[in-house]
Each structure stands twice: as structure tokens, then as C-alpha cells.
Design an enzyme around this catalytic site. Sequence first.
Site, PDB file in Angstrom:
ATOM      1  N   ASP A 120      -1.659   1.052   9.422  1.00 57.34           N
ATOM      2  CA  ASP A 120      -0.341   1.186  10.036  1.00 57.34           C
ATOM      3  C   ASP A 120      -0.301   0.305  11.276  1.00 57.34           C
ATOM      4  OD1 ASP A 120       2.181   1.912  10.698  1.00 57.34           O
ATOM      5  OD2 ASP A 120       1.771   4.044  10.966  1.00 57.34           O
ATOM      6  N   ALA A 121       0.185  -0.935  11.087  1.00 58.11           N
ATOM      7  CA  ALA A 121       0.209  -1.897  12.183  1.00 58.11           C
ATOM      8  C   ALA A 121       1.584  -2.530  12.361  1.00 58.11           C
ATOM      9  CB  ALA A 121      -0.827  -2.995  11.935  1.00 58.11           C
ATOM     10  N   LYS A 122       2.457  -2.382  11.369  1.00 58.42           N
ATOM     11  CA  LYS A 122       3.839  -2.871  11.431  1.00 58.42           C
ATOM     12  C   LYS A 122       3.889  -4.327  11.885  1.00 58.42           C
ATOM     13  CE  LYS A 122       5.616   1.798  12.083  1.00 58.42           C
ATOM     14  NZ  LYS A 122       4.303   2.503  12.087  1.00 58.42           N
ATOM     15  N   ARG A 123       3.158  -5.164  11.165  1.00 59.82           N
ATOM     16  CA  ARG A 123       3.067  -6.578  11.506  1.00 59.82           C
ATOM     17  C   ARG A 123       4.311  -7.331  11.028  1.00 59.82           C
ATOM     18  NH1 ARG A 123      -0.656  -5.660  15.270  1.00 59.82           N
ATOM     19  NH2 ARG A 123      -2.805  -5.514  14.506  1.00 59.82           N
ATOM     20  N   THR A 147       1.412  -1.921   6.788  1.00 57.03           N
ATOM     21  CA  THR A 147       2.846  -1.811   7.026  1.00 57.03           C
ATOM     22  C   THR A 147       3.343  -3.100   7.687  1.00 57.03           C
ATOM     23  OG1 THR A 147       2.432  -0.678   9.141  1.00 57.03           O
ATOM     24  CG2 THR A 147       2.865   0.702   7.214  1.00 57.03           C
TER      25      THR A 147
END
Length: 305
Positions: A120-123, A147
Amino acid sequence: PGRRPAARSTPPPSSRACLSPHRGKPSTAAMPSFFEKLTTRVRAVDSLLCVGLDPHKSELQEDSAEGAFKFCERLVAATKDVAAAYKPNAAFFEAYGAPGAEALERVLKLIPADIPIVLDAKRGDIGSTSEAYARSAFETLGCDSVTVSPYLGGDACEPFLRDPAKGVWILCKTSNPGSADLQTLEVAPGKPLYVHVAKLCCETWAKEHRNAGLVVGATDIEALRRVRAELPQVWFLSPGIGAQGGDLAAALEAGLSSDGLGMLLPISRGISKAADPAAAAESFREAINAGRKAKVAAPGAAPAA
């Protein structure tokens, strides 16, 4: 045995070389896609529970990278028999600098190789930067999926989608209250932005490998229902159950695919704050499975997978 080395030499996706489940030895066998691996795990443990590894400072016995590691170590040990996947949140490790990065690598090694990992890093950034982010998630850390934000468009997501053995969870309709600031704006009469994002991502950006899922929060039942109607077989990552107050039964009815699959439910504080995390995880698994049975039993549902 350890699951993921801290660093490993990996051929670029274009070479189509494969790695063994031991994360470092080339294999001549074709690797399953991410969603094939996820489905295999889901069926093996009869679970759609994704255990969130979110070492909040307030929950640690020691405010340090080592404290974060021990927090996650305890959760993995308590839940590995019922977890369909694990979702470590990169931010809680990055907050501790270099020791935090090392702690994250150590946590990843604790997770058995057959259990998928959602980083879960929302790159999401311009192409060359996204390439570096993808390399970090998939090669350096050895995670199975990550993510990603779609805000910069398809070229920013493309580096994450290149490898068919890796999965990408595109932010679609998130679980936070502020998601309505942008995600529900209409791009055409009656068509909110999140529906446009869902179809663009899955039908255009990821059409080659079909390795994209969507983050659709369990806190928005109408969004779950609308996106599921548009994309009947796409997997959702649906946070919001537990501490965020989502209605589990309603979310499952709206978001599951007709065969009782298609939805991964991350829960973190609802497990980590429990007196008995193992019992809490099993309780969530049973509650989710009750919703799956109800969905499959509904008129017109597909046979159970």
C-alpha cells in the site's frame, strides 16, 4: 524459509523470464498471474480477508522501526492461517527512515511465499519515476501487487502494468470522506469520474495482461454496486470495514462478483487492537464468508467458486 530477500536480481519484464516462488531463482515454468495467485490462496484458506500491517505509532510498544517490525511480526504469526493476503502500508515504515525501510524488508520475509502481498504505497508519477517506483515495489521488495494513483493518466500507470505476474490496484472510489471532492464529479450526465476511471483502467490501460484491480471503498455501497455492474469480474480492494465503520454485509452484497469472489477486504486496526488478534481475524473471516454464502445463494448468482 524466508519469503522475500531484501534485494534480488530480477530480469526486466520484457525478458519474460520467471522467478520461482522462492524469489530469487529463475524458473522455466510460466508464472501465474497475480489474480490467479490470489484466487488460489483465497480458495486454499476459504478467505477474502486481507490483513493490514499498519504499525501506527500509538499501537507500538516501542516508537521505533524495531517496534514496527515486532508489531507486524505478531500480526503475521497470529493470522497467517486465515489471511488471503497481507497489505503493509509503506508510510508507517518510511516514517522511520532507513531503519524503517529495513524493517519493511524484514516484515516481507515473514510472509509465506504463497500469500500475496499488496504494497500500500499509492504510487504514480511521470513515466520514468513510475518505472523506479515499480522496480522498488516488484523487484527490490518482491511484492506481488501495489496500489497506484491514476491521476497522472495511463502513461504513469503503464510501468506497473507491464509484468503479467504482478498486480496493480488502481485508486477508483476510496474510503475516505474527502473522496467525494473529486471522485464523484460527473464527467458525463449520470457518469461519475470513478466509473470512468474504472472502465478506462480495466478496459484500456490493463487490457493486455488483465492485471489491474480497483480500490473501491467498502464505505460507499452505491459505488461498489455501480462499478460491479460495469465490470462484473474485476477484483476490488475494499477498505473501510472495522475502524472506518463500513457495513460489511451491505458491502459484500454490492461488491462481490456473482461467484462469491472478486473482493479483497483489508482490515487492520480491527485485528491489531483486539485482545486476541487470531480470534479477531477468524471472526472477520467467518463474517465475510457468511456474506459470500448469501451472495451465491441469491437468485441468478453463479455457482460457488
